[in-house]
Structure formats: structure tokens, C-alpha cells
Design a protein around this motif. Structure first.
Motif, PDB file in Angstrom:
ATOM      1  N   GLY A 138       0.832  -1.199  -0.021  1.00  0.00           N
ATOM      2  CA  GLY A 138      -0.069  -0.085   0.099  1.00  0.00           C
ATOM      3  C   GLY A 138       0.950   1.309  -0.060  1.00  0.00           C
ATOM      4  N   GLU A 139       1.774   1.178   0.719  1.00  0.00           N
ATOM      5  CA  GLU A 139       2.803   2.336   1.004  1.00  0.00           C
ATOM      6  C   GLU A 139       3.519   2.574  -0.519  1.00  0.00           C
ATOM      7  N   LEU A 140       3.634   1.537  -1.269  1.00  0.00           N
ATOM      8  CA  LEU A 140       4.769   1.860  -2.426  1.00  0.00           C
ATOM      9  C   LEU A 140       3.486   2.338  -3.600  1.00  0.00           C
ATOM     10  N   ILE A 141       2.443   1.721  -3.711  1.00  0.00           N
ATOM     11  CA  ILE A 141       1.501   2.200  -4.774  1.00  0.00           C
ATOM     12  C   ILE A 141       1.205   3.650  -4.387  1.00  0.00           C
ATOM     13  N   GLY A 142       1.301   4.127  -2.890  1.00  0.00           N
ATOM     14  CA  GLY A 142       0.696   5.447  -2.771  1.00  0.00           C
ATOM     15  C   GLY A 142       1.926   6.415  -3.169  1.00  0.00           C
ATOM     16  N   LEU A 143       3.162   5.991  -2.850  1.00  0.00           N
ATOM     17  CA  LEU A 143       4.298   6.636  -2.967  1.00  0.00           C
ATOM     18  C   LEU A 143       4.573   6.990  -4.607  1.00  0.00           C
ATOM     19  N   LEU A 144       4.073   6.010  -5.589  1.00  0.00           N
ATOM     20  CA  LEU A 144       4.425   6.131  -6.992  1.00  0.00           C
ATOM     21  C   LEU A 144       3.099   6.390  -7.750  1.00  0.00           C
TER      22      LEU A 144
ATOM     23  N   SER B 291       0.025   8.691 -14.992  1.00  0.00           N
ATOM     24  CA  SER B 291      -0.015   7.292 -14.110  1.00  0.00           C
ATOM     25  C   SER B 291       0.865   6.196 -14.622  1.00  0.00           C
ATOM     26  N   THR B 292       1.121   6.230 -15.924  1.00  0.00           N
ATOM     27  CA  THR B 292       1.973   5.163 -16.536  1.00  0.00           C
ATOM     28  C   THR B 292       3.339   5.093 -15.961  1.00  0.00           C
ATOM     29  N   VAL B 293       3.859   6.169 -15.682  1.00  0.00           N
ATOM     30  CA  VAL B 293       5.195   6.114 -15.085  1.00  0.00           C
ATOM     31  C   VAL B 293       5.440   5.098 -13.816  1.00  0.00           C
ATOM     32  N   GLY B 294       4.593   5.554 -12.778  1.00  0.00           N
ATOM     33  CA  GLY B 294       4.776   4.726 -11.632  1.00  0.00           C
ATOM     34  C   GLY B 294       4.542   3.134 -11.568  1.00  0.00           C
ATOM     35  N   ALA B 295       3.647   2.871 -12.926  1.00  0.00           N
ATOM     36  CA  ALA B 295       3.546   1.600 -13.139  1.00  0.00           C
ATOM     37  C   ALA B 295       4.576   0.809 -13.806  1.00  0.00           C
TER      38      ALA B 295
ATOM     39  N   CYS C   9      -2.793  -1.188 -10.043  1.00  0.00           N
ATOM     40  CA  CYS C   9      -3.511  -0.293  -9.158  1.00  0.00           C
ATOM     41  C   CYS C   9      -2.925   1.200  -9.515  1.00  0.00           C
ATOM     42  N   ILE C  10      -1.750   1.501  -9.966  1.00  0.00           N
ATOM     43  CA  ILE C  10      -1.108   2.598  -9.970  1.00  0.00           C
ATOM     44  C   ILE C  10      -1.640   3.212 -11.356  1.00  0.00           C
TER      45      ILE C  10
ATOM     46  N   SER D  15      -8.875   5.781 -13.596  1.00  0.00           N
ATOM     47  CA  SER D  15      -9.681   5.170 -14.465  1.00  0.00           C
ATOM     48  C   SER D  15     -10.663   4.099 -14.072  1.00  0.00           C
ATOM     49  N   GLY D  16     -10.455   3.617 -12.843  1.00  0.00           N
ATOM     50  CA  GLY D  16     -10.721   2.217 -12.549  1.00  0.00           C
ATOM     51  C   GLY D  16      -9.834   1.350 -13.315  1.00  0.00           C
ATOM     52  N   LEU D  17      -9.932   0.028 -12.589  1.00  0.00           N
ATOM     53  CA  LEU D  17      -8.862  -0.767 -13.061  1.00  0.00           C
ATOM     54  C   LEU D  17      -9.166  -1.324 -14.559  1.00  0.00           C
ATOM     55  N   ILE D  18      -7.699  -1.208 -15.119  1.00  0.00           N
ATOM     56  CA  ILE D  18      -7.640  -1.336 -16.580  1.00  0.00           C
ATOM     57  C   ILE D  18      -7.848  -2.836 -16.826  1.00  0.00           C
ATOM     58  N   ASP D  19      -8.363  -3.214 -18.276  1.00  0.00           N
ATOM     59  CA  ASP D  19      -8.385  -4.619 -18.788  1.00  0.00           C
ATOM     60  C   ASP D  19      -6.960  -5.000 -19.176  1.00  0.00           C
ATOM     61  N   CYS D  20      -6.688  -6.103 -18.546  1.00  0.00           N
ATOM     62  CA  CYS D  20      -5.466  -6.865 -18.787  1.00  0.00           C
ATOM     63  C   CYS D  20      -5.766  -7.545 -20.230  1.00  0.00           C
ATOM     64  N   LEU D  21      -6.763  -8.108 -20.334  1.00  0.00           N
ATOM     65  CA  LEU D  21      -7.228  -8.799 -21.562  1.00  0.00           C
ATOM     66  C   LEU D  21      -8.556  -8.113 -22.235  1.00  0.00           C
ATOM     67  N   LYS D  22      -8.239  -7.189 -23.094  1.00  0.00           N
ATOM     68  CA  LYS D  22      -9.306  -6.536 -23.565  1.00  0.00           C
ATOM     69  C   LYS D  22     -10.490  -7.380 -24.504  1.00  0.00           C
ATOM     70  N   PRO D  23     -11.681  -6.913 -24.682  1.00  0.00           N
ATOM     71  CA  PRO D  23     -12.835  -7.624 -25.497  1.00  0.00           C
ATOM     72  C   PRO D  23     -12.180  -8.229 -26.911  1.00  0.00           C
ATOM     73  N   GLU D  24     -11.313  -7.409 -27.226  1.00  0.00           N
ATOM     74  CA  GLU D  24     -10.860  -7.609 -28.588  1.00  0.00           C
ATOM     75  C   GLU D  24      -9.663  -8.566 -28.745  1.00  0.00           C
TER      76      GLU D  24
END
Length: 227
Positions: free
Chosen positions: A53-59, A100-104, A130-131, A136-145
Motif C-alpha cells: 500500500g505504501e509503495l503504490i501510494g508513493l508512486l 499514471s503510467t510512469v509509476g506502473a 493499481c497505479i 480510470s478504474g482497473l484497466i483491462d489486462c485482456l481487452k474484449p478484442e
């Protein structure tokens, strides 16, 4: 607060996280990251992973160290004059500056190297999701397409994500704290909880693979909610 004093002594460079509209009060990026990290840590302790939790908050807002974001927020709040070379049309850019991409990418890069059986990749992906998703809300790891949404996001080129620039601009205190958190104790804590969620027998019942995956997904959403 001691941390704020330490940072003020270490660097005079101001990176802005937010500017309050009511009175133009500025919140520094360092203050914002540390305070969100502390709250997220306390909430994530409820599922026994305070370090995660601390790491995702920090990044989560690490991308705000980019010049693109700083020019945007300072132009939007009139901290940069329209005649300044760094001034941008903030209205046209609203919602288009990716911070938001950078921290991820940072957490994936740091954790995915651990483990012989993908343990670091699993934990890194959970935290990176999470980051990357905190606006946006959790992104899709596998999109419908059928597109791998996680891979698409994590491989975003540096010219658009500004990872290298943010690493260079980040306050040393923030960078060092993130590096100290992104290690084996954090991974061990996460993996211990995931093992509990994926036991074949739970509450006197045999748990299917689909239910195990659901449990891990639900646990990820709880961690996301901490942020």
C-alpha cells in the motif's frame, strides 16, 4: 513534520501536485506522495500488506515529475504567465497528460526481475495495475478484442510516459524510499497472502481454479481501493 523539513533542506526545486482553487495554496508533489503513501499503507495493513500500500501510494503520481505535467498544472493555475516559453494551453490538454503510467512502469521494472517462477511479475503486475488505473478504474489486462491491455500500457514508449525524465527529476528522498520498499519483504508479504487465497481447500470446501483467480482479483481490487 520531519520529512517535510528534510526534503526542504535537500532540494529547493518545487514540483507541484495540486493547487487549491479557493486560495491558490500549493501542495508539493513530495508532500502529496508521502501523505497518500501513509494513508494507503494504513489501509493495506488490513490485508497484511502495508508495504504494498505504501509503495503504490508513493508512486501513483510519480509521473507528475515530468516537465509536461508541471507546465500543464502551472499554466492551468496561472503560475506560469502566458508570455512564458513554458506556457501551454491547459484547457486543450486537460485529461491528456499521462501521469499514471510512469509509476506502473517503475514498479514493474523493479519487481518483475524477482523469482524463478514469475513471482515478481505477479506482484509487479498487481501493483502496476493499481497505479496505472488510479484515475480510470482497473484497466483491462485482456481487452474484449483480445489485446493485452497490461502489456500495451506497461510498454508505452518513454517519449509518452517520461519514465527516464521522472526518475531524473524525482526528489532523492522519494526515489530512495521507493527503492527500499520494492524488495523481498514486500514480495514475501504479498505472496504469503496470495498463497492463502489460492489454497485448494478453504472453509471445508474444494476451491476451483476459477474461484481462486476470482479471490486474487478481488484482493487486487481491495488493494486498489486503498489507493
Amino acid at each position: 513534520m520531519k520529512l517535510k523539513s528534510m526534503m526542504k533542506n535537500q532540494s529547493n526545486k518545487l514540483h507541484i501536485a495540486h493547487v487549491r482553487a479557493a486560495d491558490q495554496s500549493i501542495q508539493s508533489l513530495e508532500t502529496h506522495l508521502l501523505e497518500v503513501a501513509e494513508i494507503s499503507k494504513k489501509l493495506a495493513a488490513k490485508i497484511n500488506v502495508p508495504e504494498a500500500g505504501e509503495l503504490i501510494g508513493l508512486l501513483h503520481d510519480f509521473g507528475k515529475y515530468s516537465a509536461s505535467f508541471q507546465n500543464y498544472i502551472q499554466s492551468a493555475t496561472e503560475l506560469i504567465d502566458q508570455d512564458n516559453d513554458d506556457y501551454v494551453n491547459a484547457g486543450a490538454l486537460k485529461g491528456k497528460i499521462d501521469h499514471s503510467t510512469v509509476g506502473a512502469q517503475w514498479v514493474w521494472e523493479a519487481l518483475s526481475k524477482y523469482g524463478k517462477n514469475g513471482e515478481g511479475k505477479l506482484c509487479g503486475q498487481i501493483l502496476a495495475l493499481c497505479i496505472a488505473s488510479h484515475h480510470s478504474g482497473l484497466i483491462d489486462c485482456l481487452k474484449p478484442e483480445g489485446v493485452n491491455g497490461f502489456k500495451e500500457r506497461i510498454n508505452k514508449d518513454d517519449q509518452r510516459s517520461h519514465l527516464a525524465e521522472c526518475k531524473q527529476n524525482a526528489h532523492p528522498f522519494i526515489s530512495d524510499k521507493a527503492l527500499n520498499l520494492a524488495g523481498k519483504p514486500l514480495l514475501t508479504g504479498m505472496l504469503d497472502q496470495i498463497k492463502l487465497l489460492t489454497r485448494t481447500e478453504q472453509h471445508g470446501q474444494i476451491i476451483s481454479e476459477a474461484i481462486k483467480q476470482f479471490y486474487v482479483g478481488f484482493w487486487t481490487r481491495f488493494l486498489f481501493s486503498c489507493l
